[in-house]
Design an enzyme around this catalytic site. Structure first.
Site, PDB file in Angstrom:
ATOM      1  N   ASP A 105     -76.428  25.341  62.896  1.00  0.00           N
ATOM      2  CA  ASP A 105     -75.405  24.292  63.055  1.00  0.00           C
ATOM      3  C   ASP A 105     -75.637  23.118  62.104  1.00  0.00           C
ATOM      4  OD1 ASP A 105     -77.621  23.521  64.565  1.00  0.00           O
ATOM      5  OD2 ASP A 105     -76.402  22.347  65.960  1.00  0.00           O
ATOM      6  N   ASP A 152     -81.520  31.996  67.592  1.00  0.00           N
ATOM      7  CA  ASP A 152     -81.361  31.486  68.958  1.00  0.00           C
ATOM      8  C   ASP A 152     -80.030  31.848  69.622  1.00  0.00           C
ATOM      9  OD1 ASP A 152     -83.815  30.198  68.784  1.00  0.00           O
ATOM     10  OD2 ASP A 152     -82.939  28.393  67.924  1.00  0.00           O
ATOM     11  N   GLU A 250     -88.847  27.422  74.937  1.00  0.00           N
ATOM     12  CA  GLU A 250     -89.510  26.186  74.458  1.00  0.00           C
ATOM     13  C   GLU A 250     -88.960  24.938  75.129  1.00  0.00           C
ATOM     14  OE1 GLU A 250     -90.123  26.167  69.698  1.00  0.00           O
ATOM     15  OE2 GLU A 250     -88.161  26.693  70.459  1.00  0.00           O
TER      16      GLU A 250
HETATM   17  P1  ADP Z   1     -80.106  24.716  60.684  1.00  0.00           P
HETATM   18  O1  ADP Z   1     -79.038  25.005  59.688  1.00  0.00           O
HETATM   19  O2  ADP Z   1     -80.959  25.924  60.932  1.00  0.00           O
HETATM   20  O3  ADP Z   1     -79.557  24.071  61.935  1.00  0.00           O
HETATM   21  P2  ADP Z   1     -81.106  22.118  59.724  1.00  0.00           P
HETATM   22  O4  ADP Z   1     -80.515  21.332  60.827  1.00  0.00           O
HETATM   23  O5  ADP Z   1     -82.489  21.788  59.300  1.00  0.00           O
HETATM   24  O6  ADP Z   1     -81.132  23.696  60.015  1.00  0.00           O
HETATM   25  O7  ADP Z   1     -80.147  21.976  58.463  1.00  0.00           O
HETATM   26  C1  ADP Z   1     -80.461  22.595  57.233  1.00  0.00           C
HETATM   27  C2  ADP Z   1     -80.066  21.688  56.097  1.00  0.00           C
HETATM   28  O8  ADP Z   1     -78.657  21.424  56.147  1.00  0.00           O
HETATM   29  C3  ADP Z   1     -80.718  20.324  56.114  1.00  0.00           C
HETATM   30  O9  ADP Z   1     -82.007  20.335  55.555  1.00  0.00           O
HETATM   31  C4  ADP Z   1     -79.749  19.511  55.266  1.00  0.00           C
HETATM   32  O10 ADP Z   1     -79.971  19.738  53.893  1.00  0.00           O
HETATM   33  C5  ADP Z   1     -78.404  20.110  55.665  1.00  0.00           C
HETATM   34  N1  ADP Z   1     -77.772  19.296  56.721  1.00  0.00           N
HETATM   35  C6  ADP Z   1     -77.966  19.390  58.050  1.00  0.00           C
HETATM   36  N2  ADP Z   1     -77.233  18.474  58.719  1.00  0.00           N
HETATM   37  C7  ADP Z   1     -76.570  17.762  57.777  1.00  0.00           C
HETATM   38  C8  ADP Z   1     -75.658  16.651  57.810  1.00  0.00           C
HETATM   39  N3  ADP Z   1     -75.287  16.071  58.957  1.00  0.00           N
HETATM   40  N4  ADP Z   1     -75.184  16.189  56.622  1.00  0.00           N
HETATM   41  C9  ADP Z   1     -75.541  16.755  55.464  1.00  0.00           C
HETATM   42  N5  ADP Z   1     -76.400  17.783  55.369  1.00  0.00           N
HETATM   43  C10 ADP Z   1     -76.913  18.294  56.498  1.00  0.00           C
END
Ligand code: ADP
Length: 370
Positions: A105, A152, A250
């Site tokens: 997300d 997940d 977790e």
């Molecule tokens: P996941 O996609 O598994 O939920 P993350 O939340 O770490 O993992 O998001 C992955 C990457 O997506 C972050 O390191 C960032 O580069 C980008 N990202 C996440 N949220 C935002 C946001 N609100 N605005 C801009 N980029 C974002």
């Protein structure tokens, strides 16, 4: 000729390679140029060799590879507008006008933000003299399509995310191993699985392994969990069960919203006092083995079908098309509005964090009724 790039971002999940393979090959099949952005948004911000043209043969054999071969990363720069500005510049310099992102997300939120800023990012690049109006002219529209890669199964609006069934299978396999020793020694095991806000893995692992008790974040026990668990475990032991398996996510919480730790569960199972269970109890934290290994058939299939659909969505999009992601609902691959799903996902997490379990559960119910 449309230039379609694919990227994996955030936590890796089994099946991401199937997505990349499918996008690359479907793009080429449809007469487009295919690109891979390496290392998630980091690659988009760095540009250069991180953005690579992909040929048909370059993704050969990728279905049976675990993780993501084009890499993934968390990218701080992309959270800030200057980072996204550089990313936009690199897209234009490589001629890319469509991006398919497979991630969780967070990654999909970043994607939506990027698209919503799109024309203004280009205007800023022109006004700063980094690109000419002539250079940006063909890139007025950016198509972005999301595919959910997550072990997940935590995204609202889709029945399964790419990777969740591989992780679930891995957990079941590990529990099977543990059960052999649990039975032999008549022991109890507390097994911690991933899931900070979403109990899908813990719940389904409980069903698939016949665990004695399961703790998930969204729905704490109505009563005191200690009393509830003791009654159930004692009953199972009376019925002749020689092993006790308790699965804890977790992010598991009690009814007051306080975290339930594997240690607390162990202490209760091992309690030798009056009325206690007095079981020889061990804790196993499965950790990253849940992410590892190759994808199960389901995730390869899901990644492939969704990769194909994502390319179709890109090719059929108009400037008015709302940013979508590819879901699976009742066994059908479908396109759905991205931000609604991301918002609903965040709402559940926020409800769990705020200890509002009634709301968390009603949101989950609504999701299934949808
Ligand atoms: P996941 O996609 O598994 O939920 P993350 O939340 O770490 O993992 O998001 C992955 C990457 O997506 C972050 O390191 C960032 O580069 C980008 N990202 C996440 N949220 C935002 C946001 N609100 N605005 C801009 N980029 C974002």
């Amino acid at each position: 000729k449309k230039k379609i790039a694919v990227m994996t971002s955030g936590g890796d999940s089994p099946g991401m390679n199937a997505v990349v393979r499918a996008v690359v090959r479907m793009a080429i099949h449809m007469g487009c140029d295919a690109f891979a952005v390496y290392e998630g948004y980091e690659g988009l911000v760095c540009g250069g060799d991180y953005i690579k043209r992909m040929e048909w043969h370059e993704v050969r054999g990728w279905l049976s590879e675990g993780g993501t071969l084009i890499g993934t990363a968390r990218c701080m720069a992309f959270y800030e507008r200057p980072g996204r500005l550089t990313a936009a510049k690199n897209m234009v310099l490589h001629g890319i006008d469509a991006l398919i992102i497979c991630g969780g997300d967070g990654s999909l939120t970043g994607a939506d933000r990027f698209r919503s800023e799109w024309p203004s990012l280009l205007d800023e690049l022109v006004s700063k003299g980094e690109l000419s109006a002539h250079q940006v002219a063909p890139f007025k529209n950016l198509n972005i399509v999301g595919i959910v890669g997550s072990i997940d199964n935590d995204l609202s609006g889709t029945d399964a995310t790419v990777g969740c069934y591989s992780a679930l299978s891995r957990i079941c396999e590990m529990v099977d191993y543990i059960e052999a020793t649990a039975s032999s020694h008549s022991r109890a095991f507390v097994i911690e699985v991933m899931g900070r806000h979403c109990g899908w893995l813990a719940l389904l692992a409980g069903v698939a392994t016949g665990a004695d008790f399961v703790f998930i974040p969204e729905r704490p026990q109505d009563h005191d969990w200690r009393a509830d668990m003791s009654v159930v475990v004692k009953r199972h032991r009376k019925m002749g069960k020689r092993k006790t398996i308790v699965i804890v996510a977790e992010g598991a919480r009690d009814k007051n919203g306080d975290k339930i730790s594997p240690e607390e569960i162990k202490d209760l199972l091992a309690d030798k006092g009056e009325g206690g269970l007095g079981l020889d109890t061990r804790i196993t934290t499965l950790g990253h083995v849940q992410r590892g290994g190759t994808a199960v058939a389901y995730d390869r299939m899901l990644g492939t079908l969704q990769g194909v659909e994502a390319v179709k969505a890109v090719l059929e999009a108009t400037p008015e098309t709302e940013t979508c992601f590819i879901a699976i609902n009742e066994n059908k691959i479908v396109r759905k509005p991205l931000m609604k799903a991301v918002q609903e996902t965040k709402d559940v997490a926020a409800a769990v964090d705020a200890k509002d379990f009634e709301r968390a559960m009603s949101l989950r119910d609504a999701e299934f009724a949808d």
